[in-house]
Design a protein around this motif. Structure first.
Motif, PDB file in Angstrom:
ATOM      1  N   UNK A 100       0.811  -1.213   0.000  1.00 58.21           N
ATOM      2  CA  UNK A 100       0.000   0.000   0.000  1.00 58.21           C
ATOM      3  C   UNK A 100       0.848   1.269   0.000  1.00 58.21           C
ATOM      4  N   UNK A 101       2.137   1.124   0.268  1.00 64.54           N
ATOM      5  CA  UNK A 101       3.014   2.287   0.309  1.00 64.54           C
ATOM      6  C   UNK A 101       3.705   2.564  -1.023  1.00 64.54           C
ATOM      7  N   UNK A 102       3.459   1.710  -2.021  1.00 64.07           N
ATOM      8  CA  UNK A 102       4.097   1.876  -3.324  1.00 64.07           C
ATOM      9  C   UNK A 102       3.097   2.497  -4.285  1.00 64.07           C
ATOM     10  N   UNK A 103       3.386   3.726  -4.703  1.00 63.13           N
ATOM     11  CA  UNK A 103       2.439   4.467  -5.537  1.00 63.13           C
ATOM     12  C   UNK A 103       2.150   3.746  -6.847  1.00 63.13           C
ATOM     13  N   UNK A 104       3.157   3.155  -7.462  1.00 69.80           N
ATOM     14  CA  UNK A 104       2.970   2.458  -8.734  1.00 69.80           C
ATOM     15  C   UNK A 104       1.931   1.351  -8.586  1.00 69.80           C
ATOM     16  N   UNK A 105       1.996   0.609  -7.498  1.00 66.84           N
ATOM     17  CA  UNK A 105       1.058  -0.496  -7.281  1.00 66.84           C
ATOM     18  C   UNK A 105      -0.332   0.035  -6.966  1.00 66.84           C
ATOM     19  N   UNK A 106      -0.416   1.067  -6.143  1.00 65.51           N
ATOM     20  CA  UNK A 106      -1.737   1.648  -5.831  1.00 65.51           C
ATOM     21  C   UNK A 106      -2.426   2.148  -7.094  1.00 65.51           C
ATOM     22  N   UNK A 107      -1.688   2.896  -7.895  1.00 68.73           N
ATOM     23  CA  UNK A 107      -2.275   3.443  -9.117  1.00 68.73           C
ATOM     24  C   UNK A 107      -2.598   2.344 -10.123  1.00 68.73           C
ATOM     25  N   UNK A 108      -1.725   1.350 -10.207  1.00 67.37           N
ATOM     26  CA  UNK A 108      -1.961   0.266 -11.146  1.00 67.37           C
ATOM     27  C   UNK A 108      -3.200  -0.533 -10.810  1.00 67.37           C
ATOM     28  N   UNK A 109      -3.401  -0.837  -9.538  1.00 68.20           N
ATOM     29  CA  UNK A 109      -4.589  -1.570  -9.120  1.00 68.20           C
ATOM     30  C   UNK A 109      -5.852  -0.774  -9.414  1.00 68.20           C
ATOM     31  N   UNK A 110      -5.781   0.534  -9.184  1.00 64.28           N
ATOM     32  CA  UNK A 110      -6.940   1.390  -9.461  1.00 64.28           C
ATOM     33  C   UNK A 110      -7.213   1.470 -10.959  1.00 64.28           C
ATOM     34  N   UNK A 111      -6.152   1.559 -11.760  1.00 59.95           N
ATOM     35  CA  UNK A 111      -6.328   1.687 -13.209  1.00 59.95           C
ATOM     36  C   UNK A 111      -6.988   0.456 -13.808  1.00 59.95           C
ATOM     37  N   UNK A 112      -6.612  -0.731 -13.328  1.00 61.02           N
ATOM     38  CA  UNK A 112      -7.190  -1.956 -13.869  1.00 61.02           C
ATOM     39  C   UNK A 112      -8.705  -1.998 -13.727  1.00 61.02           C
ATOM     40  N   UNK A 113      -9.244  -1.280 -12.765  1.00 61.30           N
ATOM     41  CA  UNK A 113     -10.680  -1.297 -12.510  1.00 61.30           C
ATOM     42  C   UNK A 113     -11.446  -0.236 -13.295  1.00 61.30           C
ATOM     43  N   UNK A 114     -10.737   0.659 -13.968  1.00 59.26           N
ATOM     44  CA  UNK A 114     -11.409   1.751 -14.649  1.00 59.26           C
ATOM     45  C   UNK A 114     -12.003   1.314 -15.979  1.00 59.26           C
ATOM     46  N   UNK A 115     -13.039   2.049 -16.410  1.00 61.35           N
ATOM     47  CA  UNK A 115     -13.647   1.769 -17.713  1.00 61.35           C
ATOM     48  C   UNK A 115     -12.654   2.041 -18.826  1.00 61.35           C
ATOM     49  N   UNK A 116     -11.855   3.096 -18.687  1.00 64.30           N
ATOM     50  CA  UNK A 116     -10.909   3.464 -19.734  1.00 64.30           C
ATOM     51  C   UNK A 116      -9.915   2.344 -20.027  1.00 64.30           C
ATOM     52  N   UNK A 117      -9.511   1.619 -18.984  1.00 60.21           N
ATOM     53  CA  UNK A 117      -8.574   0.512 -19.206  1.00 60.21           C
ATOM     54  C   UNK A 117      -9.313  -0.759 -19.613  1.00 60.21           C
ATOM     55  N   UNK A 118     -10.360  -1.111 -18.892  1.00 57.86           N
ATOM     56  CA  UNK A 118     -11.049  -2.374 -19.133  1.00 57.86           C
ATOM     57  C   UNK A 118     -11.732  -2.410 -20.499  1.00 57.86           C
ATOM     58  N   UNK A 119     -12.451  -1.345 -20.845  1.00 55.96           N
ATOM     59  CA  UNK A 119     -13.183  -1.298 -22.104  1.00 55.96           C
ATOM     60  C   UNK A 119     -12.562  -0.337 -23.117  1.00 55.96           C
ATOM     61  N   UNK A 120     -12.018   0.772 -22.629  1.00 55.97           N
ATOM     62  CA  UNK A 120     -11.528   1.811 -23.525  1.00 55.97           C
ATOM     63  C   UNK A 120     -10.309   1.414 -24.340  1.00 55.97           C
TER      64      UNK A 120
END
Length: 383
Positions: free
Chosen positions: A273-293
């Motif tokens: 949870x202290x690694x920004x790359x991992x936090x942002x990456x996990x959040x990005x995978x859930x977004x519509x822009x990544x999943x469908x876009x």
């Protein structure tokens, strides 16, 4: 909570014993062998990518993990083509677009995932397949690797536990190769990895239902998976567990690459949870822009017969947005129907595919026939 690994020796093989303990140590990309105790697919996929981006490319690395139920599509795939989205939604099973290419696979706790990272200069797909082959053989399973680097098991060597694709192909000697799961590769600059799945005791009924979209008339510019029969490792008399397979792959990896470092256990709490790359990456995978876009351009032709005639539709979509939807009215249709379908086409243009408005105000409110067409189109896109 993290897992720590101690080593004992039996017949020259290292056996890893898992002991649960609390840890506040930060994650580091400097180890050679990682085993994740997390079953969060968003974490495991992002952690793999983080290691790939931050691990020194000069040294080999191994990551092993398994996920809660999910469908994982390739970086350049079309989820509407690959996944039965309605069945997945009803089952509460997410689909996730991974960072690498390849075909669509199903993950659950009966499936173990491996990821072997190497310097690009020494990366060899056959060699990495051999590592996994030796692991399977060490578990008492009669297995071979074919000319496509697929691992075959069973009396007639026709059942495959690991595959490069999910296509059904005939080998040079006429055998029918039946692919169980899939593996993919990624190469960037001076580093590369080979990752894949091993079906041990997965729910094959769920796998079959979720990977059957039924959209034969959908044509996509992305990479399409080809359906094929599947089986589990345990179906061939091998009472193998996740832990035993992990041990076997770790031993084979150590022997192949001369790694003596101990296993480093990780999970998705604490340091992660202290690694920004991992936090942002996990959040990005859930977004519509990544999943469908990220979906490549595709066309979809469908038709439906109503009491008053047959309507045909032809969608063109790119990056998850409807570029056009041409609606063909029935022969002899009234002008009101023709104009209504033309207006419907204009309303759909520019909307997100699969997320069209419930009932747009711009359409006639008193035309039940047109609303029936609209509801049919929305259902077709949403499945």
């Amino acid at each position: 909570m993290l897992f720590t690994f101690t080593r004992t020796f039996h017949a020259s093989r290292t056996v890893l014993h898992l002991r649960r303990h609390a840890s506040t140590s930060l994650l580091s990309p400097n180890h050679s062998i990682y085993v994740s105790s997390s079953t969060n697919p968003y974490f495991n996929l992002t952690f793999e990518d983080w290691l790939f981006r931050h691990k020194s490319p000069e040294k080999p690395m191994l990551l092993l993990y398994r996920d809660d139920p999910c469908v994982v599509v390739g970086r350049n795939q079309n989820p509407w083509k690959e996944v039965n989205l309605r069945a997945a939604h009803e089952a509460g099973i997410p689909f996730i677009r991974r960072f690498s290419g390849g075909g669509t696979v199903y993950h659950d706790l009966g499936n173990t995932n491996f990821s072997i990272h190497l310097p690009r200069a020494t990366f060899d797909r056959h060699a990495t397949a051999q590592v996994v082959l030796r692991a399977v053989r060490s578990l008492g399973v009669d297995a071979t690797v074919n000319d496509r680097n697929d691992i075959c098991v069973g009396k007639d060597k026709i059942r495959l536990i690991l595959s490069v694709t999910r296509a059904v192909l005939r080998s040079a000697d006429g055998r029918l190769d039946i692919y169980v799961s899939g593996s993919a590769y990624k190469i960037v600059k001076d580093r590369a990895y080979h990752h894949g799945t091993m079906l041990i005791s997965t729910r094959l009924d769920t796998l079959g239902e979720l990977l059957r979209s039924g959209k034969d008339t959908m044509e996509t510019r992305g990479i399409a998976s080809v359906r094929s029969p599947v089986c589990n490792l345990q179906q061939h008399g091998a009472q193998v567990s996740h832990e035993e397979f992990v041990n076997a792959v770790v031993n084979a990896f150590r022997e192949e690459y001369g790694v003596v470092e101990k296993v480093h256990a990780v999970d998705d709490t604490g340091g992660a949870q202290n690694i920004e790359y991992i936090r942002k990456g996990m959040a990005e995978l859930k977004t519509w822009d990544w999943a469908f876009g990220q979906t490549p351009e595709f066309t979809y032709k469908i038709e439906n017969t109503f009491p008053w005639g047959t309507v045909k539709a032809e969608f063109l979509s790119k990056h998850g947005v409807i570029l056009s939807c041409v609606l063909y009215p029935p022969e002899g249709a009234e002008e009101s129907v023709k104009s209504g379908l033309a207006l419907m086409s204009m309303v759909l243009e520019g909307q997100r595919y699969g997320a069209a408005d419930d009932r747009p105000r711009s359409l006639a409110r008193d035309s039940e026939d047109l609303w029936a067409v609209w509801d049919w189109l929305r259902k077709a896109m949403d499945s």
